[in-house]
Design an enzyme around this catalytic site. Structure first.
Site, PDB file in Angstrom:
ATOM      1  N   GLU A 131       0.827  -1.216   0.000  1.00 44.72           N
ATOM      2  CA  GLU A 131       0.000   0.000   0.000  1.00 44.72           C
ATOM      3  C   GLU A 131       0.860   1.264   0.000  1.00 44.72           C
ATOM      4  OE1 GLU A 131      -3.751   0.206   0.216  1.00 44.72           O
ATOM      5  OE2 GLU A 131      -2.841   1.978  -0.664  1.00 44.72           O
ATOM      6  N   GLY A 136       1.730   7.255  -0.646  1.00 42.41           N
ATOM      7  CA  GLY A 136       1.923   7.334   0.809  1.00 42.41           C
ATOM      8  C   GLY A 136       0.774   6.806   1.626  1.00 42.41           C
ATOM      9  N   LYS A 207       4.814   4.622  -9.975  1.00 41.83           N
ATOM     10  CA  LYS A 207       3.504   4.484  -9.332  1.00 41.83           C
ATOM     11  C   LYS A 207       2.430   4.210 -10.384  1.00 41.83           C
ATOM     12  CE  LYS A 207       5.049   7.584  -5.663  1.00 41.83           C
ATOM     13  NZ  LYS A 207       5.191   8.988  -5.256  1.00 41.83           N
TER      14      LYS A 207
HETATM   15  N1  HSE Z   1       9.238  11.972  -3.752  1.00 40.47           N
HETATM   16  C1  HSE Z   1       7.891  11.503  -3.716  1.00 40.47           C
HETATM   17  C2  HSE Z   1       6.943  12.681  -3.814  1.00 40.47           C
HETATM   18  C3  HSE Z   1       7.528  10.762  -2.475  1.00 40.47           C
HETATM   19  O1  HSE Z   1       7.359  13.830  -3.888  1.00 40.47           O
HETATM   20  O2  HSE Z   1       5.762  12.451  -3.830  1.00 40.47           O
HETATM   21  C4  HSE Z   1       7.864   9.323  -2.520  1.00 40.47           C
HETATM   22  O3  HSE Z   1       7.331   8.688  -3.629  1.00 40.47           O
END
Ligand code: HSE
Length: 434
Positions: A131, A136, A207
Site C-alpha cells: 500500500e 503514501g 507508481k
Molecule cells: N518523492 C515523492 C513525492 C515521495 O514527492 O511524492 C515518494 O514517492
C-alpha cells in the site's frame, strides 16, 4: 481469543519511514495486538549504519546482516523500507524462500519486477502487500485491489508526486518560474538535493505502472509507461492555462481503450479545468481520481509522502498480513488475467494546447490551419495576439485542438516547425479532464 505467542517482524531499513514504523509498533503495541489477535514483536532491524543512534529501538535488535535475520527461522513478516532495486529485491526473495510474508514500500522495485515478486510470493504461499508504494498514506492499492474487485475500472488519473505538485502549485499561485519554485521546494525540504526522480516524472511513472496493473488486471512494466517531466513548464504556460480556465498538474493517466482491447499508461504535465477535483489539490498533497463502470467517479486524497503517513500505510499492511498469517490464508496476489497489451503514446487520444510564434502577415493562419487539417487534427479554438516581448511583425498563435491521436499531433508539430512563417513552437501541452 488473543494468541500469546507474538508474531515476529523483521524491519529491513530504518530511515525516515522505518523509524516511524518501529516507533508506532512500540507505542501502539496493545492496539495492534488487539486488532491482529496476537502481539507483534519487532524481532530485528537491518540497517546499513549500525552506529547511528536510533531512539526507541533496542540496540540489541540492530544488525547489518539482513539475510541472516531473514534466515534465522523465527521471522513471520518482513517490512522492506530500504527502497531501490538491490539489495531489496534479493532480500524480498529470500524472505519468501524462508516462509516470510513481505510488506514493502518500494515503488521502483514493484514497477520493475512486480510480476516476478508476486510469482515468488505465490510459489511460497506468502503475502506481498505494498500500500505504501503508491501515494503514501492514501488507501488506494487495497481499495482498487479489493473494494473495486467487482467493478470495472476504465480510467485512473492522479497526482502521485507531492514534490512536483508543490512546485506547480507555487508557480500557479505566485506566478513564479520553474527554477524559483523548485528552489523554494528544496529550501522547505519538499525536493531532494537531486530532484531528478521527481521532476522528470520517474517516481510518478513507477507508481503509474503499479496502479495500471491493478486497475486493469494486466501487467504493466515501468518501461511501458510514457514519461515526460515538468521542467519545461513555464510561467507563460500557466498564463495560457488561466486564460482557458485551467491549471497545470503533473498527471499519471491510465486508460482502458474504448474497445477494451488495450490500455495506456502515461505521466506528463497537462492542463486541467479548474472545475476538475484534481485542480484543487494544493501543495504537496496527492490525489487519485478513479472512474469505474458501476461505482462512477471516486477520488482518493491525502499526504503522499513523509515518514509518518507512509508508516501508516505500512502498518495497515502489517495488520492485514498478520491476520492472514493467523488465519493461515494469503490475501489477494497479482491479478493479471486480462493480459491486455499496453499501447504506445502515439495511440493515446487527447486534446492539445499549442503555442506558436509566427510571422504576423496575411495567409499565416490559413497555412497553420491547413497543416493541422493535413494531419487529421481538428482545431477547436485559435487565439492570436501580439508577442508579449513586443517583437514586431510577429504574433503568438494559440491553437487548442479537438481530441486527436498523439502521433497525429506529433506529425502536425513536425510539419509546423518546417514552415518559414512559424518561428518556433513555444509549448505543447495536453488538455485533460474535460
Ligand atoms: N518523492 C515523492 C513525492 C515521495 O514527492 O511524492 C515518494 O514517492
Amino acid at each position: 481469543m488473543m494468541r500469546t505467542r507474538p508474531l515476529k517482524v523483521a524491519l529491513l531499513g530504518c530511515g525516515v519511514v522505518g523509524s516511524e514504523v518501529a516507533r508506532i509498533m512500540t507505542t501502539h503495541a496493545d492496539d495492534l495486538a488487539a486488532r491482529i489477535g496476537a502481539p507483534v514483536e519487532l524481532a530485528g532491524v537491518a540497517v546499513r549504519r549500525p552506529s547511528k543512534v536510533r531512539e526507541g529501538i533496542d540496540p540489541a535488535l540492530i544488525t547489518t546482516d539482513a539475510t541472516a535475520l531473514l534466515k534465522r527461522g523465527d521471522i513471520d513478516v518482513a517490512i522492506e523500507v530500504i527502497g531501490g532495486i538491490e539489495p531489496a529485491r534479493t532480500l524480498i526473495t529470500t524472505a519468501f524462500e524462508n516462509g516470510i510474508s513481505v510488506v514493502s514500500a518500494n515503488k521502483a522495485l514493484l514497477a520493475q519486477d512486480g510480476a516476478a515478486l508476486h510469482a515468488a510470493a505465490d510459489a511460497h504461499g506468502r503475502d506481498l502487500y505494498y500500500e505504501a508504494a503508491v501515494a503514501g498514506a492514501i488507501p488506494l492499492v487495497r481499495p482498487m485491489r479489493e473494494s473495486l474487485a467487482g467493478d470495472k475500472i476504465n480510467r485512473v488519473m492522479g497526482i502521485v508526486n507531492g514534490t512536483t505538485n508543490f512546485i506547480l502549485d507555487k508557480m500557479d499561485s505566485t506566478g513564479a518560474g520553474y527554477q524559483e519554485a523548485l528552489d523554494e521546494a528544496t529550501a522547505l525540504g519538499y525536493a531532494e538535493a537531486d530532484p531528478t526522480a521527481d521532476v522528470e516524472g520517474y517516481d510518478a511513472a513507477a507508481k503509474a505502472a503499479i496502479l495500471a496493473g491493478i486497475a486493469f488486471h494486466t501487467r504493466v512494466h515501468l518501461d511501458d509507461v510514457y514519461r515526460e517531466g515538468m521542467t519545461e513548464v513555464s510561467a507563460a504556460d500557466f498564463a495560457s492555462a488561466k486564460r482557458m480556465g485551467c491549471t497545470i498538474k503533473l498527471l499519471a493517466i491510465l486508460e482502458r481503450a474504448a474497445d477494451g482491447q488495450s490500455v495506456t499508461a502515461r505521466v506528463h504535465p497537462a492542463m486541467i479545468p479548474l472545475s476538475h477535483p484534481l485542480a484543487s489539490v494544493r501543495e504537496a498533497y496527492n490525489a487519485v481520481f478513479v472512474e469505474a463502470e458501476a461505482a462512477g467517479r471516486l477520488m482518493f486524497y491525502g499526504p503522499g509522502a513523509g515518514g509518518s503517513p507512509t508508516a501508516s500505510a505500512v502498518l495497515g499492511d502489517l495488520v492485514a498480513v498478520c491476520r492472514n498469517k493467523l488465519a493461515e490464508v494469503t490475501g489477494p496476489g497479482e491479478s493479471a488475467y486480462t493480459r491486455l497489451p499496453v499501447s504506445t503514446m502515439g495511440e493515446v487520444v487527447t486534446r492539445y494546447h499549442i503555442s506558436l510564434d509566427v510571422a504576423d502577415k496575411p495567409g499565416v493562419l490559413a497555412q497553420v490551419a491547413t497543416t493541422f487539417a493535413e494531419h487529421g487534427v481538428s482545431i477547436d479554438t485559435v487565439r492570436q495576439q501580439g508577442r508579449p516581448d513586443g517583437v514586431g511583425n510577429e504574433a503568438s498563435l494559440v491553437v487548442v485542438t479537438h481530441r486527436a491521436p498523439d502521433a497525429a499531433l506529433s506529425g502536425t508539430v513536425e510539419a509546423l516547425r518546417k514552415l518559414d512563417t512559424v518561428r518556433g513552437v513555444a509549448s505543447i501541452m495536453r488538455v485533460e479532464g474535460e
